[in-house]
Design an enzyme around this catalytic site. Structure first.
Site, PDB file in Angstrom:
ATOM      1  N   ASP A 137      61.531 -17.943 -37.063  1.00  0.00           N
ATOM      2  CA  ASP A 137      62.725 -18.738 -37.395  1.00  0.00           C
ATOM      3  C   ASP A 137      62.579 -20.261 -37.277  1.00  0.00           C
ATOM      4  O   ASP A 137      62.000 -20.750 -36.311  1.00  0.00           O
ATOM      5  CB  ASP A 137      63.874 -18.388 -36.447  1.00  0.00           C
ATOM      6  CG  ASP A 137      64.028 -16.918 -36.216  1.00  0.00           C
ATOM      7  OD1 ASP A 137      63.353 -16.134 -36.889  1.00  0.00           O
ATOM      8  OD2 ASP A 137      64.833 -16.548 -35.353  1.00  0.00           O
ATOM      9  N   GLU A 311      71.755 -11.570 -35.916  1.00  0.00           N
ATOM     10  CA  GLU A 311      70.920 -12.630 -35.350  1.00  0.00           C
ATOM     11  C   GLU A 311      71.254 -13.963 -36.018  1.00  0.00           C
ATOM     12  O   GLU A 311      71.886 -14.020 -37.073  1.00  0.00           O
ATOM     13  CB  GLU A 311      69.430 -12.316 -35.593  1.00  0.00           C
ATOM     14  CG  GLU A 311      68.964 -11.017 -34.960  1.00  0.00           C
ATOM     15  CD  GLU A 311      67.463 -10.774 -35.102  1.00  0.00           C
ATOM     16  OE1 GLU A 311      66.843 -10.411 -34.097  1.00  0.00           O
ATOM     17  OE2 GLU A 311      66.919 -10.934 -36.210  1.00  0.00           O
ATOM     18  N   TRP A 395      60.500  -9.444 -41.607  1.00  0.00           N
ATOM     19  CA  TRP A 395      59.964  -8.717 -40.450  1.00  0.00           C
ATOM     20  C   TRP A 395      59.269  -7.420 -40.864  1.00  0.00           C
ATOM     21  O   TRP A 395      58.418  -6.910 -40.142  1.00  0.00           O
ATOM     22  CB  TRP A 395      61.081  -8.410 -39.448  1.00  0.00           C
ATOM     23  CG  TRP A 395      61.446  -9.586 -38.598  1.00  0.00           C
ATOM     24  CD1 TRP A 395      62.643 -10.238 -38.572  1.00  0.00           C
ATOM     25  CD2 TRP A 395      60.610 -10.258 -37.638  1.00  0.00           C
ATOM     26  NE1 TRP A 395      62.606 -11.272 -37.668  1.00  0.00           N
ATOM     27  CE2 TRP A 395      61.365 -11.305 -37.080  1.00  0.00           C
ATOM     28  CE3 TRP A 395      59.297 -10.083 -37.209  1.00  0.00           C
ATOM     29  CZ2 TRP A 395      60.853 -12.162 -36.107  1.00  0.00           C
ATOM     30  CZ3 TRP A 395      58.788 -10.941 -36.238  1.00  0.00           C
ATOM     31  CH2 TRP A 395      59.565 -11.963 -35.707  1.00  0.00           C
TER      32      TRP A 395
HETATM   33  C1  FRU Z   1      65.121 -13.584 -35.567  1.00  0.00           C
HETATM   34  C2  FRU Z   1      64.824 -13.435 -34.089  1.00  0.00           C
HETATM   35  C3  FRU Z   1      65.876 -14.128 -33.259  1.00  0.00           C
HETATM   36  C4  FRU Z   1      65.150 -14.436 -31.980  1.00  0.00           C
HETATM   37  C5  FRU Z   1      63.778 -14.770 -32.499  1.00  0.00           C
HETATM   38  C6  FRU Z   1      62.676 -14.403 -31.565  1.00  0.00           C
HETATM   39  O1  FRU Z   1      64.039 -13.542 -36.398  1.00  0.00           O
HETATM   40  O2  FRU Z   1      64.691 -12.081 -33.751  1.00  0.00           O
HETATM   41  O3  FRU Z   1      67.042 -13.384 -33.083  1.00  0.00           O
HETATM   42  O4  FRU Z   1      65.715 -15.491 -31.272  1.00  0.00           O
HETATM   43  O5  FRU Z   1      63.615 -14.088 -33.712  1.00  0.00           O
HETATM   44  O6  FRU Z   1      61.469 -14.902 -32.009  1.00  0.00           O
END
Ligand code: FRU
Length: 587
Positions: A137, A311, A395
């Protein structure tokens, strides 16, 4: 090879201490190892890694950076690449647990110069990627004193997710990025997960006027417990160094999914508001000083898609029909096949509660492509534009897989300007490439107009070495399907199609180049197509991605062709179209 086996035998029989390489001594026993440096100083130890190896745990004794243990996929059978462990004058020993004497890593540790061969096949021109390491992110995006700051979820010690820290890069024009030293490292409260940054103009936190304050999630894991809490850190030198607040966490909790604070200043109530992703909903917290937070409300349990946890929230106010509307972003795994995606809700926010305008079952997506996740906006943008950035990945295809890039993994999207438009009685959020790219796409601009029936080559691009932009307008449409095909001499292609019967806009990357590193990667993505008489399409093609923007939808997808696509063909199925086109290269 002989030396390796001799050493191996020695180790098996004696558990000896062996010195390899220059500048350090290595002690290896059955399940652990110690690296002792001849001289403690500022230097880099290059760790040989392999992404299919198991993680080992390292403790860098006395390091001011790695105050918590780090995990590394130390090469067991083969070396994929080297990752830089930054050492300094207070570090003289590294303890490794969970490793074995026969690892190939031991002979391949290097002190000093970067041993990585330069493999830059898929490095993009205007999409940010870290020099080395893993990113997901975008975080802490804030404009400050002429710089667009991009912090990002970063593993400086691997090309898979882990050791979450905040990497840092800055840009003056959104096209060229300079990566700076890692800004925030994990600590005793846990890894540094996603979050935001603000400029504290009124010094509400007392760190100083115009302090840059980062608000992030501390992700804590131990054998017996896992929880997420919110912490802050501040910088008084344009984001170059951060000091963690000694009162962290500022929002304590024992919840497992309680993360990704995206703080903004709410002028009417003169308070900071923090949207937070909490399980399968979003919660809103408020504060007057960034240090004490109060729960306000929760949204979403019955709204939109709930395939997985929510998220990366963002809540922005955008102009609409002479007034404004609030838009709430929510990153989520949409389904098992498509994977990562970002849904949004349009409504109102009064400083306490978000009320959604659309029915509970309704949802819409910011981008219909496969590679666009964790979209959030920059704060403090001087001209008030709403500028967003996403992680250009999914992902479902990027973690365990043998991804096509070597030494680094993960890109950011283009920066988008967001706006609300009315479409078929609904309020739609539209993304456009930020106007900064107009400056970049100024070289070798060709424009034309043609009637196409069947297949017709629009252009062959002789040049390589920059991204290019195609602007197309399809008019006088007398064909149920039409579109374009990008291809190269290697027979790799991407097909982009408007289907008037199904009212779909599709991007097919099944033959786009390297696709078989993940069974989820080959795909045809589908976006809605507008009913307009004239269909406009802007494409930005970079070394490893194709980003498409129509009147009502965006679709961004990664592609890994062996060579850039240099041929553009327009086609129709059963009929004709008139095409106005403009091709432009980057500076
Ligand atoms: C989203 C996420 C967030 C978290 C981060 C961890 O891609 O899962 O929710 O803060 O990545 O790397």
């Amino acid at each position: 090879m002989r030396k390796f086996f001799q050493t191996l035998l020695l180790l098996l029989f004696a558990g000896l201490s062996v010195a390899y390489g220059q500048g350090f001594k290595l002690d290896i026993s059955e399940k652990s190892a110690t690296i002792t440096l001849d001289r403690a100083k500022k230097q880099t130890l290059w760790l040989p890694i392999d992404n299919s190896a198991k993680e080992v745990v390292m403790q860098v004794k006395g390091s001011p950076l790695y105050t918590a243990p780090v995990t590394v996929r130390l090469a067991d059978k083969q070396v994929e690449c080297w990752m830089p462990l930054q050492l300094d004058k207070s570090t003289s020993q590294i303890k490794i647990a969970g490793c074995k004497p026969e690892y190939v890593a031991w002979q391949n540790l290097r002190l000093g110069k970067n041993p990585n061969p330069k493999i830059e096949d898929y490095r993009q021109h205007i999409h940010f990627s870290p020099e080395i390491g893993w990113t997901n992110d975008p975080n802490g995006m804030v404009w400050h004193k002429g710089e667009w700051h991009l912090f990002f979820q970063y593993n400086p010690l691997g090309t898979r997710w882990g050791n979450m820290s905040w990497g840092h890069a800055v840009s003056k024009d959104l096209t060229k990025w300079e990566q700076l030293p890692t800004a925030i490292y994990p600590d005793s409260l846990g890894a540094i997960y996603s979050g935001s940054a603000v400029i504290d103009k009124h010094n509400t936190a007392g760190f100083g006027k115009d302090a840059m304050v980062a608000i992030y999630t501390s992700d804590y894991r131990s054998k017996s417990m896992r929880c997420q809490q919110q912490s802050i850190a501040y910088s008084l030198d344009r984001g170059r160094t951060f000091t963690k607040y000694e009162g962290n966490p500022v929002l304590p909790s024992t919840r497992r999914n309680f993360r990704d604070p995206k703080v903004f200043w709410h002028e009417p109530t003169a308070r900071w508001i923090m949207p937070l992703a909490c399980g399968k909903g979003m919660e809103f917290y408020s504060s007057t000083n960034l240090k004490e937070w109060k729960f306000e409300s929760r949204f979403g349990d019955k709204y939109g898609c709930h395939f997985d946890v929510w998220e990366c929230p963002d809540l922005v106010e955008l102009p609409y029909k002479g007034g404004t509307k609030w838009v709430l972003f929510c990153s989520i795994t949409k389904d098992a096949q498509h994977g990562s995606s970002v849904q949004y809700f349009v409504g109102d926010f009064d400083g306490h509660t978000f009320t959604c305008d659309t029915p509970e079952a309704y949802t819409d997506w910011i981008n219909y492509g496969r590679d666009n996740y964790a979209t959030v906006t920059w704060s403090n943008v001087p001209d008030g534009r709403c500028v967003a950035l996403a992680w250009q990945n999914n992902w479902k295809c990027c973690s365990r897989e043998k991804f096509p890039t070597v030494g680094y993994r993960g890109y950011m999207s283009l920066a988008y300007e967001l706006q609300l438009v009315e479409y078929e009685g609904k309020v739609k959020l539209i993304s456009r490439p930020a106007r900064e790219y107009d400056n970049y796409f100024r070289k070798d601009v060709f424009a034309g107009k043609a009637k196409v029936e069947g297949k017709s080559e629009l252009c062959r691009l002789e040049k390589q070495g920059s991204a290019y932009r195609l602007k197309l307008e399809f008019d006088e449409i007398d064909a149920p399907q039409f579109g374009l095909r990008l291809s190269n001499e290697g027979g790799e292609w991407v097909d982009i199609c408007f289907d008037r019967i199904k009212r779909e806009f599709r991007v097919d990357r099944r033959e786009s180049g390297a696709v078989d590193f993940s069974e989820k990667f080959p795909s045809v993505t589908v976006a809605p197509m507008s009913a307009a008489n004239c269909q406009k399409l802007t494409l930005i093609v970079d070394r490893a991605s194709v980003e498409c923007f129509t009147d009502i939808a965006a679709s961004s997808n990664l592609v890994f062709p062996t060579k850039s696509y240099n041929r553009v063909e327009i086609y129709t199925v059963d009929g004709s179209v008139e095409v106005k086109s403009e091709v432009a290269f980057g500076k």
